[in-house]
Design a protein around this motif. Structure first.
Motif, PDB file in Angstrom:
ATOM      1  N   GLY A   1      91.436 -34.157  30.539  1.00  0.00           N
ATOM      2  CA  GLY A   1      92.844 -33.814  30.645  1.00  0.00           C
ATOM      3  C   GLY A   1      93.214 -33.427  32.055  1.00  0.00           C
ATOM      4  N   GLU A   2      94.495 -33.456  32.307  1.00  0.00           N
ATOM      5  CA  GLU A   2      95.027 -33.004  33.590  1.00  0.00           C
ATOM      6  C   GLU A   2      95.673 -31.647  33.386  1.00  0.00           C
ATOM      7  OE1 GLU A   2      97.720 -36.114  34.847  1.00  0.00           O
ATOM      8  OE2 GLU A   2      96.106 -37.061  35.994  1.00  0.00           O
ATOM      9  N   LEU A   3      95.450 -30.778  34.347  1.00  0.00           N
ATOM     10  CA  LEU A   3      96.077 -29.453  34.353  1.00  0.00           C
ATOM     11  C   LEU A   3      96.497 -29.148  35.777  1.00  0.00           C
ATOM     12  CD1 LEU A   3      93.597 -27.672  31.966  1.00  0.00           C
ATOM     13  CD2 LEU A   3      96.055 -27.861  31.594  1.00  0.00           C
ATOM     14  N   PRO A   4      97.506 -28.294  35.935  1.00  0.00           N
ATOM     15  CA  PRO A   4      98.029 -28.034  37.275  1.00  0.00           C
ATOM     16  C   PRO A   4      97.024 -27.398  38.235  1.00  0.00           C
ATOM     17  CG  PRO A   4      99.528 -27.176  35.605  1.00  0.00           C
ATOM     18  CD  PRO A   4      98.303 -27.653  34.896  1.00  0.00           C
ATOM     19  N   ASP A   5      96.101 -26.577  37.706  1.00  0.00           N
ATOM     20  CA  ASP A   5      95.190 -25.851  38.590  1.00  0.00           C
ATOM     21  C   ASP A   5      94.044 -25.242  37.801  1.00  0.00           C
ATOM     22  OD1 ASP A   5      96.361 -23.539  37.351  1.00  0.00           O
ATOM     23  OD2 ASP A   5      97.916 -23.518  38.889  1.00  0.00           O
ATOM     24  N   ASN A   6      93.119 -24.628  38.529  1.00  0.00           N
ATOM     25  CA  ASN A   6      91.955 -24.007  37.892  1.00  0.00           C
ATOM     26  C   ASN A   6      92.339 -22.850  36.975  1.00  0.00           C
ATOM     27  OD1 ASN A   6      90.152 -25.761  39.100  1.00  0.00           O
ATOM     28  ND2 ASN A   6      89.739 -24.403  40.819  1.00  0.00           N
ATOM     29  N   GLU A   7      93.408 -22.146  37.317  1.00  0.00           N
ATOM     30  CA  GLU A   7      93.842 -21.035  36.469  1.00  0.00           C
ATOM     31  C   GLU A   7      94.259 -21.544  35.089  1.00  0.00           C
ATOM     32  OE1 GLU A   7      94.810 -21.468  39.620  1.00  0.00           O
ATOM     33  OE2 GLU A   7      94.193 -19.659  40.665  1.00  0.00           O
ATOM     34  N   ALA A   8      94.957 -22.669  35.057  1.00  0.00           N
ATOM     35  CA  ALA A   8      95.353 -23.252  33.769  1.00  0.00           C
ATOM     36  C   ALA A   8      94.122 -23.699  32.990  1.00  0.00           C
ATOM     37  CB  ALA A   8      96.315 -24.421  33.986  1.00  0.00           C
ATOM     38  N   ALA A   9      93.145 -24.292  33.680  1.00  0.00           N
ATOM     39  CA  ALA A   9      91.908 -24.706  33.018  1.00  0.00           C
ATOM     40  C   ALA A   9      91.164 -23.494  32.460  1.00  0.00           C
ATOM     41  CB  ALA A   9      91.028 -25.485  33.991  1.00  0.00           C
ATOM     42  N   ALA A  10      91.137 -22.412  33.219  1.00  0.00           N
ATOM     43  CA  ALA A  10      90.489 -21.191  32.745  1.00  0.00           C
ATOM     44  C   ALA A  10      91.224 -20.622  31.539  1.00  0.00           C
ATOM     45  CB  ALA A  10      90.424 -20.153  33.868  1.00  0.00           C
ATOM     46  N   ALA A  11      92.553 -20.700  31.536  1.00  0.00           N
ATOM     47  CA  ALA A  11      93.335 -20.200  30.404  1.00  0.00           C
ATOM     48  C   ALA A  11      92.988 -20.962  29.127  1.00  0.00           C
ATOM     49  CB  ALA A  11      94.828 -20.310  30.701  1.00  0.00           C
ATOM     50  N   VAL A  12      92.813 -22.284  29.241  1.00  0.00           N
ATOM     51  CA  VAL A  12      92.418 -23.082  28.072  1.00  0.00           C
ATOM     52  C   VAL A  12      91.050 -22.626  27.580  1.00  0.00           C
ATOM     53  CG1 VAL A  12      91.772 -25.399  27.279  1.00  0.00           C
ATOM     54  CG2 VAL A  12      93.811 -25.086  28.697  1.00  0.00           C
ATOM     55  N   ALA A  13      90.097 -22.492  28.487  1.00  0.00           N
ATOM     56  CA  ALA A  13      88.749 -22.079  28.094  1.00  0.00           C
ATOM     57  C   ALA A  13      88.754 -20.710  27.433  1.00  0.00           C
ATOM     58  CB  ALA A  13      87.827 -22.081  29.314  1.00  0.00           C
TER      59      ALA A  13
ATOM     60  N   GLY B   1      96.036 -31.531  22.836  1.00  0.00           N
ATOM     61  CA  GLY B   1      97.113 -32.120  23.630  1.00  0.00           C
ATOM     62  C   GLY B   1      98.273 -31.161  23.804  1.00  0.00           C
ATOM     63  N   ALA B   2      98.654 -30.484  22.729  1.00  0.00           N
ATOM     64  CA  ALA B   2      99.761 -29.523  22.801  1.00  0.00           C
ATOM     65  C   ALA B   2      99.409 -28.350  23.717  1.00  0.00           C
ATOM     66  CB  ALA B   2     100.115 -29.025  21.405  1.00  0.00           C
ATOM     67  N   ALA B   3      98.153 -27.896  23.656  1.00  0.00           N
ATOM     68  CA  ALA B   3      97.737 -26.779  24.510  1.00  0.00           C
ATOM     69  C   ALA B   3      97.822 -27.165  25.984  1.00  0.00           C
ATOM     70  CB  ALA B   3      96.320 -26.337  24.151  1.00  0.00           C
ATOM     71  N   LEU B   4      97.346 -28.362  26.318  1.00  0.00           N
ATOM     72  CA  LEU B   4      97.403 -28.806  27.710  1.00  0.00           C
ATOM     73  C   LEU B   4      98.844 -28.988  28.168  1.00  0.00           C
ATOM     74  CD1 LEU B   4      94.483 -31.421  27.794  1.00  0.00           C
ATOM     75  CD2 LEU B   4      94.404 -28.994  28.365  1.00  0.00           C
ATOM     76  N   GLU B   5      99.658 -29.603  27.319  1.00  0.00           N
ATOM     77  CA  GLU B   5     101.065 -29.815  27.672  1.00  0.00           C
ATOM     78  C   GLU B   5     101.805 -28.493  27.846  1.00  0.00           C
ATOM     79  OE1 GLU B   5     102.601 -32.442  24.669  1.00  0.00           O
ATOM     80  OE2 GLU B   5     101.237 -34.060  25.296  1.00  0.00           O
ATOM     81  N   GLY B   6     101.446 -27.488  27.055  1.00  0.00           N
ATOM     82  CA  GLY B   6     102.075 -26.178  27.161  1.00  0.00           C
ATOM     83  C   GLY B   6     101.815 -25.499  28.502  1.00  0.00           C
ATOM     84  N   LEU B   7     100.757 -25.949  29.181  1.00  0.00           N
ATOM     85  CA  LEU B   7     100.427 -25.403  30.501  1.00  0.00           C
ATOM     86  C   LEU B   7     100.836 -26.348  31.624  1.00  0.00           C
ATOM     87  CD1 LEU B   7      96.927 -23.962  29.627  1.00  0.00           C
ATOM     88  CD2 LEU B   7      98.954 -22.636  30.245  1.00  0.00           C
TER      89      LEU B   7
END
Length: 106
Positions: free
Chosen positions: A57-69, A31-37
């Motif tokens: 989870g919700e993320l602003p864009d594919n780049e944020a999703a890639a950053a998590v991965a 949760g903290a990782a997603l919120e941080g993005l």
């Protein structure tokens, strides 16, 4: 905001981390990782089978999703597979778009 399904498979080190710190600490860390993005955690579930955890989870864009991965995979505690989720309305809109396509061999 786009939604993503993140399927995580823990390594031995990741399982030991869950064992020592508990499942709720993993949920909170994700949760903290997603919120941080700029995103948010909708749900987090542990499971039996091919994957050990399922996250929506919700993320602003594919780049944020890639950053998590990238961050999770680089940590060595788990490997993740990320899937972009579409709403029924997005599929309705896609179905109405005209696409010029020729199947192989036609």
């Amino acid at each position: 905001m786009p939604k993503y399904l993140i399927q995580a498979s823990y390594t031995n080190a990741g399982v030991k981390g869950v064992q020592s710190a508990g499942g709720s600490s993993r949920r909170d860390a994700v949760g903290a990782a997603l919120e941080g993005l700029g995103g948010s955690l909708e749900s987090f579930h542990f499971a039996f089978g091919e994957h050990d955890a399922y996250v929506i989870g919700e993320l602003p864009d594919n780049e944020a999703a890639a950053a998590v991965a990238i961050a999770v995979n680089a940590s060595g505690g788990a490997t993740v597979k990320t899937t972009v989720l579409l709403t029924p309305e997005e599929v309705d809109s896609a179905a109405q778009k005209s696409v010029e396509y020729r199947a192989p061999g036609s």
